[in-house]
Write an enzyme that holds these catalytic residues in place. Sequence first.
Site, PDB file in Angstrom:
ATOM      1  N   THR A   1      -5.123 108.817 -44.008  1.00 47.30           N
ATOM      2  CA  THR A   1      -6.085 107.869 -42.993  1.00 47.30           C
ATOM      3  C   THR A   1      -5.723 108.562 -41.834  1.00 47.30           C
ATOM      4  O   THR A   1      -5.338 110.022 -41.744  1.00 47.30           O
ATOM      5  CB  THR A   1      -4.209 107.238 -42.454  1.00 47.30           C
ATOM      6  OG1 THR A   1      -4.136 107.085 -41.129  1.00 47.30           O
ATOM      7  CG2 THR A   1      -2.875 108.157 -42.715  1.00 47.30           C
TER       8      THR A   1
ATOM      9  N   ASP B   1      -4.879 108.129 -39.167  1.00 48.65           N
ATOM     10  CA  ASP B   1      -3.609 108.430 -37.571  1.00 48.65           C
ATOM     11  C   ASP B   1      -2.901 109.734 -38.415  1.00 48.65           C
ATOM     12  O   ASP B   1      -1.496 110.248 -37.328  1.00 48.65           O
ATOM     13  CB  ASP B   1      -2.347 107.356 -38.144  1.00 48.65           C
ATOM     14  CG  ASP B   1      -3.235 106.011 -37.506  1.00 48.65           C
ATOM     15  OD1 ASP B   1      -4.638 106.160 -36.745  1.00 48.65           O
ATOM     16  OD2 ASP B   1      -2.659 104.674 -37.799  1.00 48.65           O
TER      17      ASP B   1
ATOM     18  N   GLY C   1      -7.355 100.879 -44.319  1.00 41.04           N
ATOM     19  CA  GLY C   1      -8.356 101.469 -43.807  1.00 41.04           C
ATOM     20  C   GLY C   1      -9.395 102.379 -43.903  1.00 41.04           C
ATOM     21  O   GLY C   1      -8.510 103.607 -44.194  1.00 41.04           O
TER      22      GLY C   1
ATOM     23  N   ASP D   1      -0.223 110.102 -40.797  1.00 45.21           N
ATOM     24  CA  ASP D   1       1.100 109.795 -39.029  1.00 45.21           C
ATOM     25  C   ASP D   1       2.435 109.171 -40.996  1.00 45.21           C
ATOM     26  O   ASP D   1       2.887 108.687 -40.982  1.00 45.21           O
ATOM     27  CB  ASP D   1       1.225 108.272 -39.187  1.00 45.21           C
ATOM     28  CG  ASP D   1       0.579 107.161 -39.393  1.00 45.21           C
ATOM     29  OD1 ASP D   1       0.393 107.739 -40.699  1.00 45.21           O
ATOM     30  OD2 ASP D   1       0.795 105.714 -39.349  1.00 45.21           O
TER      31      ASP D   1
ATOM     32  N   ARG E   1      -1.449 103.468 -34.192  1.00 45.09           N
ATOM     33  CA  ARG E   1      -0.724 102.156 -33.159  1.00 45.09           C
ATOM     34  C   ARG E   1       0.767 102.781 -33.523  1.00 45.09           C
ATOM     35  O   ARG E   1       0.991 102.529 -32.564  1.00 45.09           O
ATOM     36  CB  ARG E   1      -0.782 101.525 -35.379  1.00 45.09           C
ATOM     37  CG  ARG E   1      -1.471 100.270 -34.655  1.00 45.09           C
ATOM     38  CD  ARG E   1      -1.214  99.424 -36.409  1.00 45.09           C
ATOM     39  NE  ARG E   1      -1.987  98.384 -36.953  1.00 45.09           N
ATOM     40  CZ  ARG E   1      -2.887  98.876 -38.009  1.00 45.09           C
ATOM     41  NH1 ARG E   1      -2.305  99.582 -38.571  1.00 45.09           N
ATOM     42  NH2 ARG E   1      -3.481  97.996 -38.718  1.00 45.09           N
TER      43      ARG E   1
ATOM     44  N   ARG F   1      -6.970  95.151 -46.966  1.00 43.08           N
ATOM     45  CA  ARG F   1      -5.852  95.272 -46.953  1.00 43.08           C
ATOM     46  C   ARG F   1      -5.040  94.102 -47.068  1.00 43.08           C
ATOM     47  O   ARG F   1      -3.887  93.831 -46.912  1.00 43.08           O
ATOM     48  CB  ARG F   1      -5.211  95.574 -45.214  1.00 43.08           C
ATOM     49  CG  ARG F   1      -5.523  96.613 -44.476  1.00 43.08           C
ATOM     50  CD  ARG F   1      -5.166  96.095 -42.520  1.00 43.08           C
ATOM     51  NE  ARG F   1      -6.326  97.467 -42.504  1.00 43.08           N
ATOM     52  CZ  ARG F   1      -6.310  98.782 -41.929  1.00 43.08           C
ATOM     53  NH1 ARG F   1      -5.123  98.617 -42.682  1.00 43.08           N
ATOM     54  NH2 ARG F   1      -6.998  98.764 -40.998  1.00 43.08           N
TER      55      ARG F   1
ATOM     56  N   ASP G   1       0.357 104.659 -45.683  1.00 43.97           N
ATOM     57  CA  ASP G   1       1.357 104.659 -46.151  1.00 43.97           C
ATOM     58  C   ASP G   1       1.767 103.041 -46.858  1.00 43.97           C
ATOM     59  O   ASP G   1       2.106 102.348 -46.985  1.00 43.97           O
ATOM     60  CB  ASP G   1       2.400 103.947 -45.056  1.00 43.97           C
ATOM     61  CG  ASP G   1       1.896 103.069 -43.156  1.00 43.97           C
ATOM     62  OD1 ASP G   1       0.754 102.953 -43.813  1.00 43.97           O
ATOM     63  OD2 ASP G   1       2.344 103.146 -42.234  1.00 43.97           O
TER      64      ASP G   1
END
Length: 342
Positions: free
Chosen positions: A127, A129, A12, A131, A173, A74, A105
């Site tokens: 990202t 996120d 993304g 994460d 997510r 992706r 990741d």
Amino acid sequence: MKMKVGILTGGGDCPGLNAAIRAVVRKGMKDYGMEFVGVRDGWKGMIEAEYFKIDRNIVSGLLVRGGTMLGSSRTNPMKMDDGIDKVKSGFEKMGLDALIAIGGDDTLGVAAKMAEAGLKVIGIPKTIDNDLLGTERTIGFNTALTVVVDAIDRLHTTAESHHRVMILEVMGRHAGWIAVMGGIAGGADLILIPEKPFKLDDVCDVIRKRHETRSFTIVVVAEGAVPEGGSEVLSRGEKDSFGHVALGGIGEWLRKEIKEKLGFDTRATKLGHVQRGGTPTVADRLLATRFGVKACELAGKSEFGVMVALKGDEIVPVPLSEAVKDRVVDDEWYGLAETFFG
Ligand code: F6P
């Protein structure tokens, strides 16, 4: 001989990717006399040897531009027959000496496998996120937080006027960092994240109690949040090539349940890809620039198989394998958020 370096962006997109590309190219051309090519659409471009030459003119003006000038996908070479060999063959066809992969990741997980297979690769973490275990910050996270906090501020004024429960669904997510940090900074009254399955009755209790003295409530919910014993709310049926399902809709699900159980006027807003668009914040421009310059220095020193990472205030190399591990919200952060629930 000049070192020829490929750059790709995968997964993304997020604000700050272009700033990182610019930093790699500016540093590499100035201090190492490197040549650069942009690989189109992530690992897809590596397999198909789809690339173009990048020079100083091409990166001009990139610092402030969101998205990625290289395109993204992706594509997962590890899911293809002979994927590793296909990437290696693309690397040779393009005449590369090194590759800088900018991703989360999934993209960096592929980079880690390619490094094990002998490819000269360096990772830059991005990202929204935030994460990835190996780094305290990823490119794009700060901009996403800024968008989320702005949205909460705006929801506050309208929630107050109409005495409503306002639910804001944000991305995340498996990790609820956007919800937790955005929610704390925006003054959310309740935050629901994937790491902490929730009981609908508890959610309703918090809101009911709050409305004894207050006339509105702001709930921030991560797209991957789940009710205890239930499952994630999916927006579409399909999976991407890394096996991720498309999430979205938990906010609307909560809206209906809260309305039905409490009777309060309730609205849901899904922030979606707005969190990933537009110009990067100052913090993301600085992080992307520092990551890009460090990645270039590592390539200059032939230090491969690593990802650049923020540790404290230092940018340091860590093994690429660290990028694959999830960094999830811990009890300390969620505890801080809980202090302000209700
Ligand atoms: O990985 C970043 C991310 O923005 C997640 O937060 C979100 O679940 C996902 O990407 C959305 O992916 P897509 O843009 O493919 O719908």
